[in-house]
Design a protein around this motif. Structure first.
Motif, PDB file in Angstrom:
ATOM      1  N   PHE A  95       5.509  -1.980   0.460  1.00 58.20           N
ATOM      2  CA  PHE A  95       4.757  -2.188   1.696  1.00 58.20           C
ATOM      3  C   PHE A  95       3.720  -1.091   1.895  1.00 58.20           C
ATOM      4  CE2 PHE A  95       4.006  -3.011   6.198  1.00 58.20           C
ATOM      5  CZ  PHE A  95       4.166  -4.377   6.285  1.00 58.20           C
ATOM      6  N   PHE A  96       4.070   0.137   1.541  1.00 60.12           N
ATOM      7  CA  PHE A  96       3.161   1.261   1.765  1.00 60.12           C
ATOM      8  C   PHE A  96       2.131   1.435   0.660  1.00 60.12           C
ATOM      9  CE2 PHE A  96       6.193   2.596   4.982  1.00 60.12           C
ATOM     10  CZ  PHE A  96       5.386   3.236   5.919  1.00 60.12           C
ATOM     11  N   THR A  97       2.346   0.853  -0.499  1.00 62.32           N
ATOM     12  CA  THR A  97       1.441   1.142  -1.619  1.00 62.32           C
ATOM     13  C   THR A  97       0.741  -0.069  -2.211  1.00 62.32           C
ATOM     14  OG1 THR A  97       3.200   0.956  -3.288  1.00 62.32           O
ATOM     15  CG2 THR A  97       2.883   3.120  -2.273  1.00 62.32           C
ATOM     16  N   GLU A  98       1.232  -1.278  -1.948  1.00 65.21           N
ATOM     17  CA  GLU A  98       0.724  -2.442  -2.682  1.00 65.21           C
ATOM     18  C   GLU A  98       0.077  -3.519  -1.818  1.00 65.21           C
ATOM     19  OE1 GLU A  98       0.819  -2.468  -5.894  1.00 65.21           O
ATOM     20  OE2 GLU A  98       2.319  -0.975  -6.435  1.00 65.21           O
ATOM     21  N   LEU A  99       0.153  -3.411  -0.502  1.00 62.69           N
ATOM     22  CA  LEU A  99      -0.200  -4.546   0.345  1.00 62.69           C
ATOM     23  C   LEU A  99      -1.296  -4.247   1.364  1.00 62.69           C
ATOM     24  CD1 LEU A  99       3.448  -5.811   1.050  1.00 62.69           C
ATOM     25  CD2 LEU A  99       1.883  -6.565  -0.756  1.00 62.69           C
ATOM     26  N   ASP A 100      -2.076  -3.201   1.138  1.00 63.99           N
ATOM     27  CA  ASP A 100      -3.069  -2.795   2.141  1.00 63.99           C
ATOM     28  C   ASP A 100      -4.063  -3.895   2.461  1.00 63.99           C
ATOM     29  OD1 ASP A 100      -1.899  -0.352   2.363  1.00 63.99           O
ATOM     30  OD2 ASP A 100      -3.444   0.761   1.273  1.00 63.99           O
ATOM     31  N   ASP A 101      -4.476  -4.675   1.466  1.00 62.73           N
ATOM     32  CA  ASP A 101      -5.463  -5.723   1.733  1.00 62.73           C
ATOM     33  C   ASP A 101      -4.897  -6.806   2.645  1.00 62.73           C
ATOM     34  OD1 ASP A 101      -3.784  -6.248  -0.495  1.00 62.73           O
ATOM     35  OD2 ASP A 101      -5.102  -7.845  -1.189  1.00 62.73           O
ATOM     36  N   TYR A 102      -3.597  -7.060   2.562  1.00 61.00           N
ATOM     37  CA  TYR A 102      -2.982  -8.031   3.461  1.00 61.00           C
ATOM     38  C   TYR A 102      -2.846  -7.466   4.880  1.00 61.00           C
ATOM     39  CZ  TYR A 102      -1.585 -11.122  -0.382  1.00 61.00           C
ATOM     40  OH  TYR A 102      -1.578 -11.991  -1.454  1.00 61.00           O
ATOM     41  N   LEU A 103      -2.766  -6.152   4.996  1.00 62.68           N
ATOM     42  CA  LEU A 103      -2.554  -5.525   6.295  1.00 62.68           C
ATOM     43  C   LEU A 103      -3.852  -5.209   7.031  1.00 62.68           C
ATOM     44  CD1 LEU A 103       0.356  -3.125   5.298  1.00 62.68           C
ATOM     45  CD2 LEU A 103       0.522  -5.301   6.514  1.00 62.68           C
ATOM     46  N   ASN A 104      -4.978  -5.271   6.344  1.00 66.43           N
ATOM     47  CA  ASN A 104      -6.262  -5.048   6.999  1.00 66.43           C
ATOM     48  C   ASN A 104      -6.499  -6.117   8.060  1.00 66.43           C
ATOM     49  OD1 ASN A 104      -6.904  -2.807   5.452  1.00 66.43           O
ATOM     50  ND2 ASN A 104      -8.000  -3.994   3.900  1.00 66.43           N
ATOM     51  N   GLY A 105      -6.738  -5.678   9.293  1.00 69.78           N
ATOM     52  CA  GLY A 105      -6.969  -6.614  10.380  1.00 69.78           C
ATOM     53  C   GLY A 105      -5.712  -7.187  11.001  1.00 69.78           C
ATOM     54  N   ALA A 106      -4.546  -6.709  10.575  1.00 72.29           N
ATOM     55  CA  ALA A 106      -3.281  -7.220  11.114  1.00 72.29           C
ATOM     56  C   ALA A 106      -2.971  -6.592  12.464  1.00 72.29           C
ATOM     57  CB  ALA A 106      -2.148  -6.934  10.132  1.00 72.29           C
ATOM     58  N   ASP A 107      -2.141  -7.277  13.232  1.00 76.73           N
ATOM     59  CA  ASP A 107      -1.718  -6.785  14.553  1.00 76.73           C
ATOM     60  C   ASP A 107      -0.969  -5.468  14.379  1.00 76.73           C
ATOM     61  OD1 ASP A 107       0.258  -6.474  16.849  1.00 76.73           O
ATOM     62  OD2 ASP A 107      -0.918  -8.185  17.551  1.00 76.73           O
ATOM     63  N   GLU A 108      -1.397  -4.457  15.097  1.00 74.36           N
ATOM     64  CA  GLU A 108      -0.836  -3.126  14.916  1.00 74.36           C
ATOM     65  C   GLU A 108       0.632  -3.056  15.303  1.00 74.36           C
ATOM     66  OE1 GLU A 108      -0.805   0.514  13.372  1.00 74.36           O
ATOM     67  OE2 GLU A 108      -2.486  -0.893  13.321  1.00 74.36           O
ATOM     68  N   SER A 109       1.070  -3.854  16.266  1.00 77.70           N
ATOM     69  CA  SER A 109       2.473  -3.823  16.678  1.00 77.70           C
ATOM     70  C   SER A 109       3.389  -4.294  15.549  1.00 77.70           C
ATOM     71  CB  SER A 109       2.683  -4.688  17.923  1.00 77.70           C
ATOM     72  OG  SER A 109       1.985  -4.170  19.027  1.00 77.70           O
ATOM     73  N   ALA A 110       2.997  -5.383  14.883  1.00 72.08           N
ATOM     74  CA  ALA A 110       3.809  -5.886  13.770  1.00 72.08           C
ATOM     75  C   ALA A 110       3.787  -4.911  12.602  1.00 72.08           C
ATOM     76  CB  ALA A 110       3.304  -7.261  13.338  1.00 72.08           C
ATOM     77  N   VAL A 111       2.624  -4.347  12.320  1.00 72.81           N
ATOM     78  CA  VAL A 111       2.523  -3.381  11.224  1.00 72.81           C
ATOM     79  C   VAL A 111       3.375  -2.151  11.526  1.00 72.81           C
ATOM     80  CG1 VAL A 111       0.967  -1.864   9.944  1.00 72.81           C
ATOM     81  CG2 VAL A 111       0.241  -4.196  10.528  1.00 72.81           C
ATOM     82  N   THR A 112       3.316  -1.671  12.757  1.00 72.85           N
ATOM     83  CA  THR A 112       4.111  -0.503  13.146  1.00 72.85           C
ATOM     84  C   THR A 112       5.602  -0.789  13.011  1.00 72.85           C
ATOM     85  OG1 THR A 112       2.420   0.316  14.654  1.00 72.85           O
ATOM     86  CG2 THR A 112       4.669   1.096  15.022  1.00 72.85           C
ATOM     87  N   LEU A 113       6.023  -1.977  13.431  1.00 73.34           N
ATOM     88  CA  LEU A 113       7.434  -2.344  13.285  1.00 73.34           C
ATOM     89  C   LEU A 113       7.873  -2.191  11.838  1.00 73.34           C
ATOM     90  CD1 LEU A 113      10.134  -3.701  14.175  1.00 73.34           C
ATOM     91  CD2 LEU A 113       9.039  -5.906  13.643  1.00 73.34           C
ATOM     92  N   TRP A 114       7.131  -2.796  10.934  1.00 73.73           N
ATOM     93  CA  TRP A 114       7.548  -2.790   9.534  1.00 73.73           C
ATOM     94  C   TRP A 114       7.405  -1.415   8.887  1.00 73.73           C
ATOM     95  CZ3 TRP A 114      10.708  -5.863   7.330  1.00 73.73           C
ATOM     96  CH2 TRP A 114      10.818  -7.190   7.760  1.00 73.73           C
ATOM     97  N   LYS A 115       6.327  -0.710   9.202  1.00 70.60           N
ATOM     98  CA  LYS A 115       6.140   0.594   8.554  1.00 70.60           C
ATOM     99  C   LYS A 115       7.144   1.622   9.079  1.00 70.60           C
ATOM    100  CE  LYS A 115       1.552   0.359   6.620  1.00 70.60           C
ATOM    101  NZ  LYS A 115       0.263   1.063   6.402  1.00 70.60           N
ATOM    102  N   TRP A 116       7.421   1.603  10.381  1.00 75.05           N
ATOM    103  CA  TRP A 116       8.442   2.512  10.922  1.00 75.05           C
ATOM    104  C   TRP A 116       9.804   2.180  10.332  1.00 75.05           C
ATOM    105  CZ3 TRP A 116      12.076   0.144  14.349  1.00 75.05           C
ATOM    106  CH2 TRP A 116      13.107   1.001  14.734  1.00 75.05           C
ATOM    107  N   HIS A 117      10.168   0.902  10.353  1.00 78.26           N
ATOM    108  CA  HIS A 117      11.478   0.496   9.834  1.00 78.26           C
ATOM    109  C   HIS A 117      11.625   0.877   8.369  1.00 78.26           C
ATOM    110  CE1 HIS A 117      14.474  -3.055   9.038  1.00 78.26           C
ATOM    111  NE2 HIS A 117      14.931  -1.890   8.601  1.00 78.26           N
ATOM    112  N   LEU A 118      10.640   0.510   7.563  1.00 83.75           N
ATOM    113  CA  LEU A 118      10.749   0.769   6.133  1.00 83.75           C
ATOM    114  C   LEU A 118      10.662   2.256   5.813  1.00 83.75           C
ATOM    115  CD1 LEU A 118       8.717  -2.280   4.799  1.00 83.75           C
ATOM    116  CD2 LEU A 118      11.190  -1.910   4.618  1.00 83.75           C
TER     117      LEU A 118
END
Length: 268
Positions: free
Chosen positions: A135-158
């Motif tokens: 999630f932190f190294t391979e998926l940046d292009d999918y996360l560009n423009g994504a909702d920050e709340s959902a991204v924060t959930l996954w990045k904090w959890h992981l």
């Protein structure tokens, strides 16, 4: 390691929280896992803690177990809240698919020995630390423009999954050793975890995408299927080499290096 309780507002999060809807729905399906596996992990580690307490020289590991338990409780709470948004957005059918998955954990807690419960738990944690790396190294292009709340959930959890990546491994090793039998049984638990969890996520993901596609034209449906194929291929290609390392007799999650970008999520 420490316990964190971040405030994340999911009130405006949409199911298509990433520009690639198929990517978002893959992780929406995966979000059902922490809602059920985390309470299971807490109960397993509480039992393991009682066994560890009977053995001398385990105070440091016992302290790690306490933090691990509290972190997992926080993960469960946040994913339950996130999943509620999905239910409220028209995907209430997820609950029916989650019921047998949750029932498996209830039954295992009643029927399975601690050795299996811990081996499965370590298998899940091995998946978690690998997922964090992806999630932190391979998926940046999918996360560009994504909702920050959902991204924060996954990045904090992981990030926390990566932080406590060694706890289940160390508890399993302390209670059941690292000889040939301990190694083979650890692999058995890993295979059980990756198969059981993967099967569940696949079912929920299929439901979510079927709901999304029910009103699409033939061309739109074909485009969605192709995007799904690309998302799953990308995640599988990034995950497989990391997961294969778990099969090594020398596997030790403590030797993994934290991916770049993880530190800010451990400061929440």
């Amino acid at each position: 390691m420490r316990v964190r309780s971040p405030t994340i507002d999911f009130s405006d999060v949409r199911p298509d929280w990433a520009p690639n809807r198929e990517f978002a729905q893959y992780y929406n399906a995966a979000s059902t896992v922490p809602a059920h596996v985390e309470p299971f992990l807490v109960k397993v580690m509480m039992r393991a803690r009682d066994e560890l307490a009977k053995r001398p020289g385990q105070q440091r590991l016992l302290e790690d177990v306490e933090i691990f338990i509290k972190q997992e409780v926080q993960h469960c709470k946040r994913h339950v809240a996130f999943n509620q948004r999905l239910y409220d957005s028209g995907y209430a059918g997820m609950r029916e698919l989650e019921a047998p998955y949750e029932a498996d954990y209830r039954r295992w807690l009643e029927d399975k020995p601690l050795r299996f419960l811990l081996a499965y738990s370590e298998g899940f944690e091995a998946m978690g630390s690998s997922s964090a790396e992806v999630f932190f190294t391979e998926l940046d292009d999918y996360l560009n423009g994504a909702d920050e709340s959902a991204v924060t959930l996954w990045k904090w959890h992981l990030a926390e999954e990566f932080e406590h990546r060694s706890v289940c491994f160390d508890v399993y090793k302390a209670l059941y050793g690292d000889g040939l039998r301990g190694y083979l049984y650890r692999l058995y638990g890993f295979v059980c975890a990756i198969t059981h969890i993967g099967r569940h996520v696949k079912r929920v993901n299929a439901y979510l995408l079927a709901e999304d596609r029910c009103h699409l034209s033939e061309a739109q449906h074909a485009t969605s299927v192709e995007r799904e194929r690309q998302v799953k291929r990308r995640i599988a290609k990034a995950s497989l080499p990391r997961l294969l390392k778990v099969f090594s007799p020398r596997y030790d999650p403590a030797t993994k290096q934290a991916p770049a970008g993880m530190a800010p999520y451990l400061e929440l």
